[in-house]
Design a protein around this motif. Sequence first.
Motif, PDB file in Angstrom:
ATOM      1  N   ILE A  70       0.747  -1.179  -0.100  1.00  0.00           N
ATOM      2  CA  ILE A  70      -0.137  -0.019   0.256  1.00  0.00           C
ATOM      3  C   ILE A  70       0.890   1.206   0.032  1.00  0.00           C
ATOM      4  N   ARG A  71       0.612   2.102  -0.964  1.00  0.00           N
ATOM      5  CA  ARG A  71       1.662   3.219  -0.932  1.00  0.00           C
ATOM      6  C   ARG A  71       0.621   4.515  -1.144  1.00  0.00           C
ATOM      7  N   THR A  72       0.916   5.479  -0.367  1.00  0.00           N
ATOM      8  CA  THR A  72       0.318   6.955  -0.480  1.00  0.00           C
ATOM      9  C   THR A  72       0.634   7.541  -1.576  1.00  0.00           C
ATOM     10  N   ARG A  73      -0.476   8.111  -2.274  1.00  0.00           N
ATOM     11  CA  ARG A  73      -0.277   8.734  -3.844  1.00  0.00           C
ATOM     12  C   ARG A  73       0.289  10.125  -3.279  1.00  0.00           C
ATOM     13  N   ILE A  74       1.182  10.797  -4.064  1.00  0.00           N
ATOM     14  CA  ILE A  74       1.596  11.963  -3.862  1.00  0.00           C
ATOM     15  C   ILE A  74       1.589  12.725  -5.381  1.00  0.00           C
ATOM     16  N   TYR A  75       1.088  13.885  -5.737  1.00  0.00           N
ATOM     17  CA  TYR A  75       1.260  14.449  -6.563  1.00  0.00           C
ATOM     18  C   TYR A  75       2.288  15.827  -6.607  1.00  0.00           C
ATOM     19  N   LEU A  76       3.568  15.729  -7.211  1.00  0.00           N
ATOM     20  CA  LEU A  76       4.487  16.398  -6.950  1.00  0.00           C
ATOM     21  C   LEU A  76       4.381  17.774  -7.973  1.00  0.00           C
ATOM     22  N   LEU A 120       3.935   6.484  -3.937  1.00  0.00           N
ATOM     23  CA  LEU A 120       3.792   6.693  -5.367  1.00  0.00           C
ATOM     24  C   LEU A 120       3.742   8.113  -5.838  1.00  0.00           C
ATOM     25  N   VAL A 121       4.730   8.693  -6.271  1.00  0.00           N
ATOM     26  CA  VAL A 121       4.807   9.975  -6.604  1.00  0.00           C
ATOM     27  C   VAL A 121       4.519  10.061  -8.084  1.00  0.00           C
ATOM     28  N   THR A 122       3.759  10.924  -8.569  1.00  0.00           N
ATOM     29  CA  THR A 122       3.619  11.495 -10.009  1.00  0.00           C
ATOM     30  C   THR A 122       3.994  12.764 -10.083  1.00  0.00           C
ATOM     31  N   THR A 123       4.455  13.214 -11.244  1.00  0.00           N
ATOM     32  CA  THR A 123       4.763  14.591 -11.784  1.00  0.00           C
ATOM     33  C   THR A 123       4.966  14.274 -13.061  1.00  0.00           C
ATOM     34  N   ILE A 124       4.718  15.895 -13.768  1.00  0.00           N
ATOM     35  CA  ILE A 124       4.830  16.018 -15.232  1.00  0.00           C
ATOM     36  C   ILE A 124       6.085  16.901 -15.447  1.00  0.00           C
ATOM     37  N   LEU A 125       6.840  16.497 -16.424  1.00  0.00           N
ATOM     38  CA  LEU A 125       8.088  17.127 -16.672  1.00  0.00           C
ATOM     39  C   LEU A 125       8.208  17.703 -18.043  1.00  0.00           C
ATOM     40  N   GLY A 126       8.760  18.858 -18.295  1.00  0.00           N
ATOM     41  CA  GLY A 126       9.043  19.329 -19.602  1.00  0.00           C
ATOM     42  C   GLY A 126      10.542  19.651 -19.342  1.00  0.00           C
ATOM     43  N   SER A 127      11.043  20.959 -19.584  1.00  0.00           N
ATOM     44  CA  SER A 127      12.215  21.298 -19.314  1.00  0.00           C
ATOM     45  C   SER A 127      12.793  21.064 -17.996  1.00  0.00           C
ATOM     46  N   CYS A 128      11.968  21.008 -17.047  1.00  0.00           N
ATOM     47  CA  CYS A 128      12.319  20.726 -15.617  1.00  0.00           C
ATOM     48  C   CYS A 128      12.869  19.208 -15.411  1.00  0.00           C
ATOM     49  N   THR A 163      11.434   1.940  -7.987  1.00  0.00           N
ATOM     50  CA  THR A 163      10.886   1.736  -9.166  1.00  0.00           C
ATOM     51  C   THR A 163      10.240   3.138  -9.731  1.00  0.00           C
ATOM     52  N   ALA A 164      10.516   3.414 -11.085  1.00  0.00           N
ATOM     53  CA  ALA A 164      10.001   4.230 -11.978  1.00  0.00           C
ATOM     54  C   ALA A 164       9.686   4.052 -13.281  1.00  0.00           C
ATOM     55  N   TRP A 165       8.413   4.826 -13.610  1.00  0.00           N
ATOM     56  CA  TRP A 165       8.092   4.561 -15.025  1.00  0.00           C
ATOM     57  C   TRP A 165       8.010   6.075 -15.601  1.00  0.00           C
ATOM     58  N   VAL A 166       8.295   5.805 -16.888  1.00  0.00           N
ATOM     59  CA  VAL A 166       7.839   7.124 -17.543  1.00  0.00           C
ATOM     60  C   VAL A 166       6.982   7.166 -18.763  1.00  0.00           C
ATOM     61  N   LYS A 167       6.392   7.816 -19.021  1.00  0.00           N
ATOM     62  CA  LYS A 167       5.252   8.190 -20.279  1.00  0.00           C
ATOM     63  C   LYS A 167       5.423   9.284 -20.991  1.00  0.00           C
ATOM     64  N   PHE A 168       5.809   9.134 -22.334  1.00  0.00           N
ATOM     65  CA  PHE A 168       6.014  10.377 -22.995  1.00  0.00           C
ATOM     66  C   PHE A 168       4.594  11.010 -23.335  1.00  0.00           C
ATOM     67  N   LEU A 169       4.574  12.407 -23.243  1.00  0.00           N
ATOM     68  CA  LEU A 169       3.279  13.153 -23.516  1.00  0.00           C
ATOM     69  C   LEU A 169       3.186  13.378 -24.988  1.00  0.00           C
ATOM     70  N   GLU A 170       1.996  13.205 -25.227  1.00  0.00           N
ATOM     71  CA  GLU A 170       1.756  13.592 -27.035  1.00  0.00           C
ATOM     72  C   GLU A 170       1.862  15.157 -27.022  1.00  0.00           C
ATOM     73  N   ARG A 171       2.328  15.386 -28.258  1.00  0.00           N
ATOM     74  CA  ARG A 171       2.420  16.724 -28.628  1.00  0.00           C
ATOM     75  C   ARG A 171       1.079  17.196 -29.378  1.00  0.00           C
ATOM     76  N   ARG A 172       0.694  18.219 -29.115  1.00  0.00           N
ATOM     77  CA  ARG A 172      -0.626  18.884 -29.343  1.00  0.00           C
ATOM     78  C   ARG A 172      -0.101  20.050 -30.647  1.00  0.00           C
ATOM     79  N   ILE A 229       6.424   8.440 -12.775  1.00  0.00           N
ATOM     80  CA  ILE A 229       5.834   7.748 -11.543  1.00  0.00           C
ATOM     81  C   ILE A 229       6.993   7.173 -10.897  1.00  0.00           C
ATOM     82  N   PHE A 230       7.341   7.309  -9.481  1.00  0.00           N
ATOM     83  CA  PHE A 230       8.365   6.986  -8.716  1.00  0.00           C
ATOM     84  C   PHE A 230       7.709   6.323  -7.503  1.00  0.00           C
ATOM     85  N   GLN A 231       8.196   5.099  -7.131  1.00  0.00           N
ATOM     86  CA  GLN A 231       7.846   4.538  -5.984  1.00  0.00           C
ATOM     87  C   GLN A 231       8.989   4.715  -4.932  1.00  0.00           C
ATOM     88  N   THR A 232       8.769   5.460  -3.850  1.00  0.00           N
ATOM     89  CA  THR A 232       9.683   5.676  -2.796  1.00  0.00           C
ATOM     90  C   THR A 232      10.432   4.497  -2.280  1.00  0.00           C
TER      91      THR A 232
END
Length: 160
Positions: free
Chosen positions: A10-16, A29-37, A151-160, A144-147
Amino acid sequence: MTTFAADETIRTRIYLHPGHSTVSVEPALVTTILGSCVSVCLWDDRLRIGGITHYLLPQPISGAADPARFGSTAIRAIAAELTGYGATKLVAKVFGGSTMNSALATTGRDLGSQNVAMAAEELQALGIPVTASDTGGPIGRKLIFQTDDGTAWVKFLERR
Protein backbone atom coordinates in the motif's frame (compact mmCIF):
# COMPACT_ATOMS: atom_id res chain seq x y z
CA MET A 1 -5.39 10.44 1.56
CA THR A 2 -5.49 8.17 -1.47
CA THR A 3 -3.63 4.87 -1.48
CA PHE A 4 -2.35 2.76 -4.33
CA ALA A 5 -1.61 -0.94 -4.18
CA ALA A 6 1.00 -2.44 -6.46
CA ASP A 7 2.92 -5.61 -5.72
CA GLU A 8 0.70 -5.96 -2.61
CA THR A 9 2.26 -2.86 -1.03
CA ILE A 10 0.00 0.00 0.00
CA ARG A 11 1.48 3.32 -1.10
CA THR A 12 0.31 6.84 -0.38
CA ARG A 13 -0.23 8.76 -3.63
CA ILE A 14 1.47 12.14 -3.98
CA TYR A 15 1.30 14.58 -6.90
CA LEU A 16 4.55 16.58 -6.99
CA HIS A 17 4.13 20.11 -8.29
CA PRO A 18 6.94 21.97 -10.09
CA GLY A 19 9.33 23.57 -7.64
CA HIS A 20 8.60 21.06 -4.89
CA SER A 21 10.31 18.04 -3.36
CA THR A 22 9.18 15.21 -1.13
CA VAL A 23 10.90 12.58 0.99
CA SER A 24 9.00 9.60 2.34
CA VAL A 25 9.96 6.99 4.90
CA GLU A 26 6.62 5.28 4.24
CA PRO A 27 5.86 3.71 0.84
CA ALA A 28 4.64 6.40 -1.55
CA LEU A 29 3.83 6.60 -5.25
CA VAL A 30 4.84 10.04 -6.53
CA THR A 31 3.61 11.37 -9.88
CA THR A 32 4.79 14.49 -11.68
CA ILE A 33 4.81 15.99 -15.18
CA LEU A 34 8.11 17.19 -16.65
CA GLY A 35 9.00 19.43 -19.56
CA SER A 36 12.32 21.27 -19.31
CA CYS A 37 12.23 20.66 -15.55
CA VAL A 38 14.17 17.76 -14.05
CA SER A 39 13.24 15.24 -11.38
CA VAL A 40 15.97 13.52 -9.44
CA CYS A 41 14.76 10.44 -7.57
CA LEU A 42 16.96 9.29 -4.69
CA TRP A 43 16.53 5.95 -2.99
CA ASP A 44 18.21 3.86 -0.30
CA ASP A 45 17.76 0.11 -0.84
CA ARG A 46 18.68 -0.89 2.71
CA LEU A 47 16.15 1.40 4.42
CA ARG A 48 13.67 1.34 1.51
CA ILE A 49 13.14 5.10 1.68
CA GLY A 50 13.26 7.65 -1.09
CA GLY A 51 12.75 11.19 -2.18
CA ILE A 52 12.16 13.12 -5.37
CA THR A 53 12.58 16.70 -6.46
CA HIS A 54 11.04 18.56 -9.41
CA TYR A 55 13.19 21.60 -9.99
CA LEU A 56 12.63 24.33 -12.56
CA LEU A 57 16.02 26.02 -12.91
CA PRO A 58 19.61 24.88 -12.46
CA GLN A 59 20.58 27.67 -10.02
CA PRO A 60 18.95 30.46 -8.04
CA ILE A 61 18.61 33.77 -9.81
CA SER A 62 18.37 37.26 -8.33
CA GLY A 63 18.71 36.07 -4.74
CA ALA A 64 15.73 33.68 -4.93
CA ALA A 65 15.70 31.50 -1.83
CA ASP A 66 13.26 28.63 -2.40
CA PRO A 67 15.64 25.63 -2.47
CA ALA A 68 13.24 23.14 -4.08
CA ARG A 69 12.98 25.27 -7.23
CA PHE A 70 16.69 24.99 -8.12
CA GLY A 71 18.79 21.94 -8.95
CA SER A 72 21.85 23.24 -7.12
CA THR A 73 19.93 23.29 -3.83
CA ALA A 74 17.04 20.82 -4.28
CA ILE A 75 19.19 17.75 -4.85
CA ARG A 76 21.39 18.48 -1.84
CA ALA A 77 18.32 19.14 0.33
CA ILE A 78 16.65 15.78 -0.34
CA ALA A 79 19.98 13.94 -0.05
CA ALA A 80 20.55 15.59 3.34
CA GLU A 81 17.04 14.74 4.51
CA LEU A 82 17.42 11.10 3.50
CA THR A 83 20.83 10.96 5.18
CA GLY A 84 19.19 12.38 8.29
CA TYR A 85 16.90 9.33 8.29
CA GLY A 86 19.97 7.07 8.18
CA ALA A 87 20.39 6.53 4.43
CA THR A 88 23.98 5.65 3.58
CA LYS A 89 23.88 4.19 0.06
CA LEU A 90 21.78 6.51 -2.05
CA VAL A 91 21.34 5.90 -5.76
CA ALA A 92 19.73 8.28 -8.25
CA LYS A 93 17.44 8.20 -11.25
CA VAL A 94 17.17 11.35 -13.40
CA PHE A 95 14.29 12.30 -15.68
CA GLY A 96 13.10 15.26 -17.75
CA GLY A 97 15.09 18.10 -19.25
CA SER A 98 13.23 18.22 -22.55
CA THR A 99 14.03 20.90 -25.09
CA MET A 100 10.73 22.70 -25.22
CA ASN A 101 12.05 25.44 -27.57
CA SER A 102 13.31 23.77 -30.75
CA ALA A 103 15.18 26.92 -31.82
CA LEU A 104 17.58 26.42 -28.89
CA ALA A 105 17.95 22.67 -29.35
CA THR A 106 21.17 22.82 -31.35
CA THR A 107 22.82 25.48 -29.20
CA GLY A 108 23.03 23.52 -25.95
CA ARG A 109 21.69 26.63 -24.19
CA ASP A 110 18.18 25.35 -23.71
CA LEU A 111 16.88 25.17 -20.15
CA GLY A 112 16.34 21.40 -20.24
CA SER A 113 19.98 20.70 -21.06
CA GLN A 114 21.13 23.07 -18.33
CA ASN A 115 18.87 21.34 -15.78
CA VAL A 116 20.19 17.90 -16.76
CA ALA A 117 23.79 19.10 -16.54
CA MET A 118 23.13 20.47 -13.05
CA ALA A 119 21.76 17.09 -11.91
CA ALA A 120 24.88 15.33 -13.17
CA GLU A 121 27.15 17.89 -11.52
CA GLU A 122 25.42 17.78 -8.12
CA LEU A 123 25.10 14.00 -8.01
CA GLN A 124 28.76 13.56 -8.91
CA ALA A 125 29.77 16.07 -6.20
CA LEU A 126 27.69 14.13 -3.66
CA GLY A 127 29.10 10.78 -4.80
CA ILE A 128 25.65 9.43 -5.69
CA PRO A 129 25.64 7.06 -8.69
CA VAL A 130 22.96 7.39 -11.38
CA THR A 131 21.39 3.99 -12.06
CA ALA A 132 18.83 5.13 -14.66
CA SER A 133 17.93 8.22 -16.63
CA ASP A 134 15.66 9.39 -19.40
CA THR A 135 16.43 12.98 -20.34
CA GLY A 136 16.33 15.40 -23.25
CA GLY A 137 14.28 15.14 -26.39
CA PRO A 138 11.55 17.40 -27.70
CA ILE A 139 8.53 16.29 -25.61
CA GLY A 140 7.55 16.15 -21.96
CA ARG A 141 7.10 13.15 -19.72
CA LYS A 142 4.86 11.83 -17.00
CA LEU A 143 6.95 10.26 -14.23
CA ILE A 144 5.81 7.85 -11.54
CA PHE A 145 8.28 6.97 -8.75
CA GLN A 146 7.87 4.51 -5.88
CA THR A 147 9.85 5.70 -2.88
CA ASP A 148 10.08 2.32 -1.16
CA ASP A 149 11.59 0.24 -3.97
CA GLY A 150 13.01 2.83 -6.37
CA THR A 151 10.85 1.76 -9.32
CA ALA A 152 10.19 4.51 -11.87
CA TRP A 153 7.98 4.62 -14.96
CA VAL A 154 8.06 7.21 -17.70
CA LYS A 155 5.38 7.93 -20.27
CA PHE A 156 5.99 10.43 -23.05
CA LEU A 157 3.33 13.08 -23.45
CA GLU A 158 1.65 13.58 -26.81
CA ARG A 159 2.40 16.71 -28.80
CA ARG A 160 -0.54 18.99 -29.46
